[in-house]
Design an enzyme around this catalytic site. Structure first.
Site, short mmCIF file in Angstrom:
data_model
loop_
_atom_site.label_atom_id
_atom_site.label_comp_id
_atom_site.label_asym_id
_atom_site.label_seq_id
_atom_site.Cartn_x
_atom_site.Cartn_y
_atom_site.Cartn_z
N CYS A 113 0.64 -1.08 0.11
CA CYS A 113 -0.21 -0.15 0.10
C CYS A 113 0.82 1.27 -0.05
O CYS A 113 0.47 2.19 -0.90
CB CYS A 113 -0.97 -0.08 1.09
SG CYS A 113 -2.38 -1.10 1.15
N CYS A 196 -6.66 -7.63 -2.70
CA CYS A 196 -7.13 -7.27 -1.25
C CYS A 196 -8.40 -7.18 -0.97
O CYS A 196 -8.71 -6.53 -0.05
CB CYS A 196 -5.98 -6.38 -0.70
SG CYS A 196 -4.42 -6.55 -0.75
N CYS A 215 -5.48 1.51 4.26
CA CYS A 215 -4.07 1.42 3.46
C CYS A 215 -3.20 2.25 3.87
O CYS A 215 -1.91 2.22 3.31
CB CYS A 215 -4.64 1.84 1.98
SG CYS A 215 -5.04 3.47 1.91
#
Length: 219
Positions: A113, A196, A215
């Site tokens: 991320c 995800c 994130c």
């Protein structure tokens, strides 16, 4: 804006209509306002509001390279319908390849991320004083504790929808005939990158059983 002034503004804005909340910041800070969107299931709310107040104001979008085709389709639909000024950003090519090669979303989702979302947005933040995003409190426990306006790092974070309920969200979509994300009808309540994201209520479908809920952009 000092801490005392921030408290005062939060108290004032708590009873204000959302168009007023957004117009207040856009009119006061103008080009110093950063607006972002993920084109997720509730993103159209903020996009629609901005389109009615200042449609030419830049709305920044991070394309991680791992998004669902339906998200890109939804993005194009909303741009065409509301005429907003969306600016695309992509991660560093070398770092993105590293995440691809090692399936980093499995071994180190936080770093994945960071490379694909956080770093690209960090470059955009420079020169801005207020960051507007469409976080909503009911989406998880972390977000439910946020205020409309708060100081974080070098930016003031502004969440004009943070105190909205699910019913308010649904009513707004219905009242203005705003299209929903194509994947929402299949049970995806929160939508990010393909690897995800699973079906689930709220943000339960994000990052599986890893315990990760954000994130990193809004922490």
């Amino acid at each position: 804006m000092g801490s005392i002034q921030t408290k005062k503004i939060n108290k004032t804005l708590s009873s204000a209509h959302n168009d007023v909340r957004i117009a207040h910041i856009l009119n006061k800070y103008r080009e110093k306002v950063l607006i972002t969107t993920s084109f997720g299931t509730t993103s159209a709310l903020l996009i629609h509001m901005v389109s009615r107040i200042r449609p030419n104001h830049p709305i920044h979008f991070i394309d991680t390279g791992y998004l669902f085709p339906e998200t890109i389709e939804y993005k194009n639909t909303l741009i065409e319908r509301y005429g907003v000024n969306v600016i695309d950003h992509v991660p560093n090519e070398r770092k993105h390849r590293i995440t691809q090669k090692g399936s980093m979303w499995e071994s180190n989702p936080d770093l994945c991320c960071h490379y694909n979302k956080v770093e690209p947005l960090d470059e955009v933040k420079e020169g801005h004083e207020v960051w507007i995003s469409g976080l909503i409190g009911y989406q998880n426990s972390y977000r439910s504790g946020l205020e409309i306006l708060q100081k974080r790092d070098d930016l003031h974070r502004y969440y004009p929808l943070i105190d909205w309920t699910r019913d308010m969200v649904d009513d707004y979509f219905e009242s203005y005939g705003i299209p929903r994300h194509p994947l929402e009808r299949f049970g995806f309540d929160s939508i990010g990158c393909i690897h995800c994201t699973k079906k689930g209520e709220g943000r339960d479908g994000r990052w599986g059983e890893s315990g990760k809920t954000e994130c990193g952009l809004h922490l």
